[in-house]
Design an enzyme around this catalytic site. Structure first.
Site, PDB file in Angstrom:
ATOM      1  N   SER A   1     -36.612 -11.970  31.553  1.00  0.00           N
ATOM      2  CA  SER A   1     -37.083 -12.055  32.945  1.00  0.00           C
ATOM      3  C   SER A   1     -38.245 -11.116  33.267  1.00  0.00           C
ATOM      4  CB  SER A   1     -35.918 -11.783  33.896  1.00  0.00           C
ATOM      5  OG  SER A   1     -34.956 -12.807  33.788  1.00  0.00           O
TER       6      SER A   1
ATOM      7  N   ASP B   1     -28.435 -21.068  35.959  1.00  0.00           N
ATOM      8  CA  ASP B   1     -28.907 -19.762  36.410  1.00  0.00           C
ATOM      9  C   ASP B   1     -27.958 -18.700  35.863  1.00  0.00           C
ATOM     10  OD1 ASP B   1     -30.835 -18.854  39.019  1.00  0.00           O
ATOM     11  OD2 ASP B   1     -29.362 -17.393  38.316  1.00  0.00           O
TER      12      ASP B   1
ATOM     13  N   ASP C   1     -31.743 -23.692  44.901  1.00  0.00           N
ATOM     14  CA  ASP C   1     -31.064 -23.088  43.758  1.00  0.00           C
ATOM     15  C   ASP C   1     -29.558 -23.309  43.876  1.00  0.00           C
ATOM     16  OD1 ASP C   1     -30.151 -21.609  41.643  1.00  0.00           O
ATOM     17  OD2 ASP C   1     -30.532 -19.658  42.566  1.00  0.00           O
TER      18      ASP C   1
ATOM     19  N   CYS D   1     -34.247 -15.028  39.964  1.00  0.00           N
ATOM     20  CA  CYS D   1     -33.667 -16.374  40.062  1.00  0.00           C
ATOM     21  C   CYS D   1     -34.204 -17.265  38.937  1.00  0.00           C
ATOM     22  CB  CYS D   1     -34.004 -16.977  41.415  1.00  0.00           C
ATOM     23  SG  CYS D   1     -33.467 -18.682  41.592  1.00  0.00           S
TER      24      CYS D   1
ATOM     25  N   HIS E   1     -28.527 -18.571  43.932  1.00  0.00           N
ATOM     26  CA  HIS E   1     -28.935 -17.511  44.854  1.00  0.00           C
ATOM     27  C   HIS E   1     -29.104 -18.021  46.283  1.00  0.00           C
ATOM     28  CE1 HIS E   1     -30.070 -15.969  40.853  1.00  0.00           C
ATOM     29  NE2 HIS E   1     -29.908 -14.771  41.385  1.00  0.00           N
TER      30      HIS E   1
END
Length: 627
Positions: free
Chosen positions: A326, A365, A350, A385, A371
């Site tokens: 990430s 996720d 999401d 996310c 989220h």
């Protein structure tokens, strides 16, 4: 009447006598003439030749090794010096019998089979009358034994010389590298004149990269010696030119703090000045003592290092290739803004998973349940996310992702002034066709969107990419060297992203700041006691694959299969002076494990003394949230 017989022929004898005298005189004159001619040839015609031969027996031309340049940190702390060392040397031409001499020396001082083997190799490639090292690091007691028995071993001397020493041992091993004895292969590559009298050369790291600068230029002296080869006096001397002293951009104090922050763990920390490209700290753990290699490491010590499962000889900062996870998301977020795929207000739903069109496979996720109904770019960065960046990567496509990532120095060597740097992988269609002989699939683009799949980066590349964000588009080749003999060295500027509007940089920086400052940030635990603004991004890279629908559970895995912890950041956010990347192998969570290590480095550089930084054990698990 009987005729009287003549008993003596005086006339004949006189004639014979004169003939013999004439021949003798001619012979003597001839021989004297030859002798005079030969004497004249030796003393007049061939005078210079035989004078040279005569002088060669009593006068020698000896090389004088130059003093190797010293290495200092940015504040003048000595990192590499030269200390006196004594070496037992042998001049073969002055020996009676080599084997007998070696046997006598073996009686006086201990000689390892390895020493003798290496000596014979060096002996085979030396010049006439050149002193060849037999044993390095001779002790004072051994020197005394050799001195007392010198009459038994003509041609054997104790040579005092300066050898490299690294006062900080393992702390700078992966930055400086080390020098070692010149090998047979290197002997064929170097200038034999400039390295006459020198037994060491830079092997890896900074020592090798700047070998020409650090080595200097050889000198020489004409000396008169006796029949035993002992020097009586110096007739002529030309001093060598010492190697250049260099100052690094590295801060020894920050390096020490970074090293301590990783102690007991496998990982790397790289800190850079985004304004100049200067490397402030570069640590890889575990490390090793570079002094072991200077005069030849023992087989036992080398095998112990090479067989260590934690790989202390492996420079993770330059050679370790890890999925950036990430930590890559701010770059892809900027790409989305630049290519017009999203705006700062664009919201993406999401539900906890993402699917490609006409494909039932779900890309989940990291947070089960997602989220929230929808998130914008800032929230996606703050909360890391995955679904947002799955969708963004799909919209951008692998071609745009590759081209934009390349502008941050990903996928190619950074050009740092060190050795053995690896390039990482920034995948593309062409790359997969060449390496895997296969087409590119949309699902692979989704993985690249969260820094997984084929994508790999070194800790140094992540530090460089973070510096590009901090400097708002300036890509510089990182530099360890700051100045040579007082003259500053500027890191080359490789590119500028002038086409990216300031508003886009503001959006990404704001999102990274909220990673630490926001109650929802994945590194919010770092906020406590922070006296400056930090912009950061956490990352957690999978080591083993998890089947679809299954949950990652470290308790069921061997620790070496735990996820890697990553963290990138720069500070102060409003005026960046330092950018840091951290990778801790099998550390599981970037924010909770790698984040505190990064903060210690920030405190050391910006504040001057690391403050107490919370660790995962000091706080409740709920405080730390990571992908």
């Amino acid at each position: 009447m009987t005729r009287r017989q003549q008993l003596k022929n005086t006339h004949y004898e006189r004639r014979v006598y004169r003939h013999r005298v004439a021949i003798s005189i001619i012979f003597v004159v001839t021989m004297i003439s030859i002798l005079i001619a030969r004497y004249g040839q030796l003393q007049i015609a061939d005078y210079n030749i035989y004078k040279t031969h005569s002088d060669r027996n009593r006068i020698q031309l000896l090389p004088i090794a130059p003093k190797r340049g010293l290495i200092f940190d940015r504040n003048g702390v000595l990192l590499a010096e030269n200390i006196p060392s004594y070496t037992l040397t042998v001049v073969k031409e002055r020996l009676g019998s080599l084997d007998e001499t070696l046997a006598i020396i073996g009686e006086l001082i201990p000689l390892a089979e390895e020493d003798i083997e290496q000596f014979r190799k060096r002996l085979s490639r030396r010049r006439p009358y050149e002193a060849v090292p037999l044993k390095f690091r001779v002790s004072e007691e051994e020197i005394a034994k050799i001195a007392v028995n010198r009459y038994r071993i003509p041609g054997v001397e104790i040579d005092a010389q300066l050898v490299r020493h690294y006062p900080h041992g393992e702390l700078f091993a992966h930055v400086l590298g080390y020098v070692g004895r010149i090998s047979e292969r290197e002997l064929d590559e170097i200038d034999p004149v400039n390295y006459s009298g020198t037994h060491h050369i830079g092997k890896i790291g900074l020592e090798k990269y700047y070998e020409e600068l650090l080595h200097g230029t050889v000198g020489y002296q004409n000396v008169e010696s006796n029949a035993h080869g002992r020097i009586l006096r110096v007739l002529e001397r030309h001093d060598p030119q010492p190697g250049g002293d260099i100052h690094l951009s590295v801060d020894a104090y920050v390096q020490q703090v970074a090293f301590e922050a990783l102690k007991g763990q496998r990982g790397a920390i790289v800190a850079m000045d985004p304004r100049t490209g200067g490397v402030i700290a570069m640590v890889s753990t575990p490390s090793y003592d570079a002094n072991l290699f200077v005069n030849g490491i023992s087989s036992a010590d080398y095998n112990a290092l090479q067989n260590d499962p934690d790989l202390p000889l492996y420079n993770r900062a330059l050679q370790g290739q890890y999925p950036p996870a990430s930590t890559i998301k701010p770059i892809w977020g900027l790409a989305g803004l630049q290519y017009g795929m999203v705006t700062t207000a664009t919201r993406i739903a999401d539900p906890g998973w993402f699917t490609l069109p006409n494909d039932s496979r779900r890309y989940r996720d990291w947070k089960r349940g997602g989220h929230g109904y929808s998130v914008n770019l800032e929230q996606a960065i703050v909360q890391s996310c995955d679904v947002y960046f799955y969708e963004l990567a799909y919209r951008l496509g692998i071609d745009r992702l590759h081209d934009f990532g390349a502008r941050f120095g990903l996928g190619v060597p950074t050009g740092i002034d060190n050795t053995n740097e690896r390039s990482g992988i920034l995948p593309s269609r062409a790359w997969k066709e060449e390496v895997r002989n296969s087409h590119w699939y949309p699902g692979e683009t989704i993985s690249v969107g969260i820094g997984q799949g084929f994508m790999l980066a070194t800790p140094l590349q992540l530090a460089v990419a973070t510096s590009v964000i901090a400097s708002r588009g300036e890509l510089r080749a990182p530099r360890l060297l700051a100045s040579v003999d007082g003259e500053k060295v500027i890191a080359p500027l490789l590119g500028r992203m002038d086409d990216v509007p300031d508003a886009y940089w503001d959006a990404i920086t704001q999102g990274m700041e909220q990673v630490v400052a926001s109650p929802q940030g994945t590194a919010r635990g770092l906020k406590a006691g922070l006296t400056y603004r930090m912009a950061a991004k956490t990352g957690t890279a999978q080591v083993v694959g998890i089947a679809a629908g299954e949950k990652y559970d470290s308790s069921t895995l061997h620790k070496r299969n735990w996820d890697h912890a990553l963290f990138v950041a720069f500070a102060p956010a409003e005026d960046p002076k330092i950018a840091v990347s951290v990778i801790i192998e099998n550390g599981e969570h970037g924010g909770s494990v790698a984040g505190p290590a990064a903060r210690k480095v920030f405190e050391a550089f910006l504040v001057g003394e690391p403050k107490t930084v919370p660790t995962p054990m000091d706080i409740t698990p709920e405080v730390w949230v990571d992908e």
